[in-house]
Structure formats: C-alpha cells, structure tokens
Design a protein around this motif. Sequence first.
Motif, PDB file in Angstrom:
ATOM      1  N   CYS A  83       0.858  -1.182   0.000  1.00 29.62           N
ATOM      2  CA  CYS A  83       0.000   0.000   0.000  1.00 29.62           C
ATOM      3  C   CYS A  83       0.902   1.242   0.000  1.00 29.62           C
ATOM      4  O   CYS A  83       2.091   1.160   0.344  1.00 29.62           O
ATOM      5  CB  CYS A  83      -0.890  -0.022   1.245  1.00 29.62           C
ATOM      6  N   CYS A 124       1.052   3.422   2.109  1.00 32.34           N
ATOM      7  CA  CYS A 124       1.515   3.693   3.474  1.00 32.34           C
ATOM      8  C   CYS A 124       2.737   2.861   3.839  1.00 32.34           C
ATOM      9  O   CYS A 124       3.345   3.062   4.894  1.00 32.34           O
ATOM     10  CB  CYS A 124       0.393   3.432   4.474  1.00 32.34           C
ATOM     11  N   TRP A 174      -7.178  -0.296   4.688  1.00 37.11           N
ATOM     12  CA  TRP A 174      -7.848  -1.195   3.743  1.00 37.11           C
ATOM     13  C   TRP A 174      -8.553  -2.355   4.455  1.00 37.11           C
ATOM     14  O   TRP A 174      -9.574  -2.863   3.989  1.00 37.11           O
ATOM     15  CB  TRP A 174      -6.863  -1.717   2.691  1.00 37.11           C
ATOM     16  N   HIS A 234      -2.923   5.994   1.264  1.00 38.40           N
ATOM     17  CA  HIS A 234      -3.187   4.559   1.099  1.00 38.40           C
ATOM     18  C   HIS A 234      -3.509   4.232  -0.362  1.00 38.40           C
ATOM     19  O   HIS A 234      -4.524   3.608  -0.661  1.00 38.40           O
ATOM     20  CB  HIS A 234      -4.324   4.122   2.028  1.00 38.40           C
ATOM     21  N   CYS A 268      -2.528  -3.370   6.034  1.00 36.18           N
ATOM     22  CA  CYS A 268      -2.857  -1.940   6.129  1.00 36.18           C
ATOM     23  C   CYS A 268      -4.167  -1.782   6.907  1.00 36.18           C
ATOM     24  O   CYS A 268      -5.203  -2.329   6.515  1.00 36.18           O
ATOM     25  CB  CYS A 268      -3.001  -1.336   4.729  1.00 36.18           C
TER      26      CYS A 268
HETATM   27 ZN   LIG Z   1      -2.171   1.666   3.682  1.00 32.50          ZN
END
Ligand SMILES: [Zn+2]
Length: 325
Positions: free
Chosen positions: A60, A62, A72, A268, A69
């Motif tokens: 992701c 991030c 998500w 994200h 994550c």
């Molecule tokens: Zn993420």
Amino acid sequence: MTVEQNGPLAPTGAHVAFIGGTGRSGSTLLSRVLGGMPGVCSVGELCWLWSYGVTNNRQCGCGASFADCPFWTAVGKRAYGGWANLDAVRATELRRRLTRNSRIPALWTGGRGRFAHDLDEYTGLLDRLYSAICTESGAQVVVDNSKQAAAALIARRVSSSRLSVIHLVRRSHGVAYSWSKSVPRSDMGGREMRRRSPARTAVRWTADNLLFETIGRFGTPRILVRYEDFVADPHAETERILAFLGVPVDAAAMATIGPDTVELGIDHSVWGNPMRLRTGRERLRPDDTWRQQLPPSARRLVTALSLPALARYRYLGRAAPSRTE
Ligand SMILES: [Zn+2]
C-alpha cells in the motif's frame, strides 16, 4: 477554464473525483497533493484493487502490505464484511471484461444481456467500495486515479455516488517519451514499467482526451488541468480544483505547497506509479527531457498523430502556456 456542471447531482453517497487522461501525465503527483488536503482521500488507481491489493497483496502507499494496512482492512470489513468474503478473482475478471476501450459504446448505454448483468454486478461492488472508503476516511471526496475512460464510465453508473472528472492533460511528446523509456518499479523488485511506442501513445493520447471531453459534455462535471500549469503554479491549481470539487481550502494544508515544491504525506494508494511510495518534499519541474531524448522522427510522428488536440490544449506555438482554456 473548462468547468461543466450541467448534470443532476445525487443527494447522498460518496463524491468521487476521477482523474482521467493518459498514463504518465503526472496523475500520481496530482492525486497525492489533493489527498493531502483535509476532506479529500486519495486511494490511487482503484481499478487495480482486486488484483494487486486483494489477490497479490502488494504494498500500500503507506508502506504496509495491503493485508496489513489498517485502512484497507477497515474498508474491506465495512464494504464486504472482510476481504475474505469478496470473490477477487471474479471482480478482476469483471474489470478485465468491462474496462476496455472496445466496450465504451456499451458502457455509454449500459449494454444488454450478459454485458448489462456484468456491469450491474461490478458497479454494485464499486458502490460498496466507494461508500466504505468515504466512511472510513471521513473524507467528503474520494480521489480515484484509475485514469481510463472506460473506468470513468463505469464509475458514472455507481448509483449512490456522484462523479466529477479531473481531466488531466500533459503534452503528448512528454507522455510519449515517458512511455518509451525504461523505468524500474521500486514496488515490484525493480521490474520494468510497461513501455509503448511513441506512435501508439500519441494515438491513445488523442483518443483519451477526446473521450474525457465527451464525458464532460454528457452531464459529468469536468475540470481541465494541464500538468504543465500544475507544476508551474501548484498552489493556484490546487485551489482551483478544490473549488471545483466544493472542498473548503485549508490554509495549513495549503502552506505545504510552495512555489515549486510540495510536501507529500502518507496515503493509502492501492496502486499507481512507484512515486506513490515517496514522502517528504518533492520538487516540481516541467520535465522537458523529451526535448533532448525523443528522436526528431518520433517527435514529428507524435505531433502529426496528436495535432488537433495539441492545438486545442495550446501546446503549439511559442506563447507561454495559459492556465485556463
Ligand atoms: Zn495503507
């Protein structure tokens, strides 16, 4: 300025800002700058979520893997009761079948028979996804950077969302050069990004722009953004886009945008250009490398194949580009 707001707006659901245009036009940068604004959630190229996210568990934006994550994970739970309940293979198959330029006539009308059934099923999946992203992020606008006109036509059919299009255009020569060069993907172990010949890119560029112009003429609010204008004055262009989306300008967030730099936070993004993983200060520049690197013969071919739209977006002549149409 091209802003067309002649379509009725649905009263509820997510407001989806779809970045449309040809790949390698700077859309990852634009989506990330917008995603840094309060009230806006940028999720990258959402059309790849089923394959790269759910099935292949890629990284992701991030930094965590998709499955790890928290954002998500929460979205999957809210949308489908968890990703395990979603048939990602089926969703990928539907995306492949529907998101094609050859399907565009049927996507305008809704199609018939099996196509109409597939379209209904897929828009149902997207409907739940957009709503869950909106709720989990708390944002008023979700930026979907899927770019393809077919994907925009599908998003337009999501019943509880309303769609706005940010039509992003970058000079065809720069786009053609970007598709022709070798770029390793940092998020796929250095594997090379897809490449395409300058001629094919120029034809695609013309078609993509024409399609997004048409989508704007048929009731979907559309704003035209030139990449060159965005990097020349990111502050003014970001404000103009936020006004179009109806998102109040936040002075503190806008202060992260300098005359030629932006501060990128963490977002994200489920997929996109590898620069989606970069954070911190990013210097903006016009990127005219094509002027040195694109061979004269390819340059002439790209000009010939994209001439009407080059003129329309004022890439011809010596005059300094203007910000608005
Ligand atoms: Zn993420």
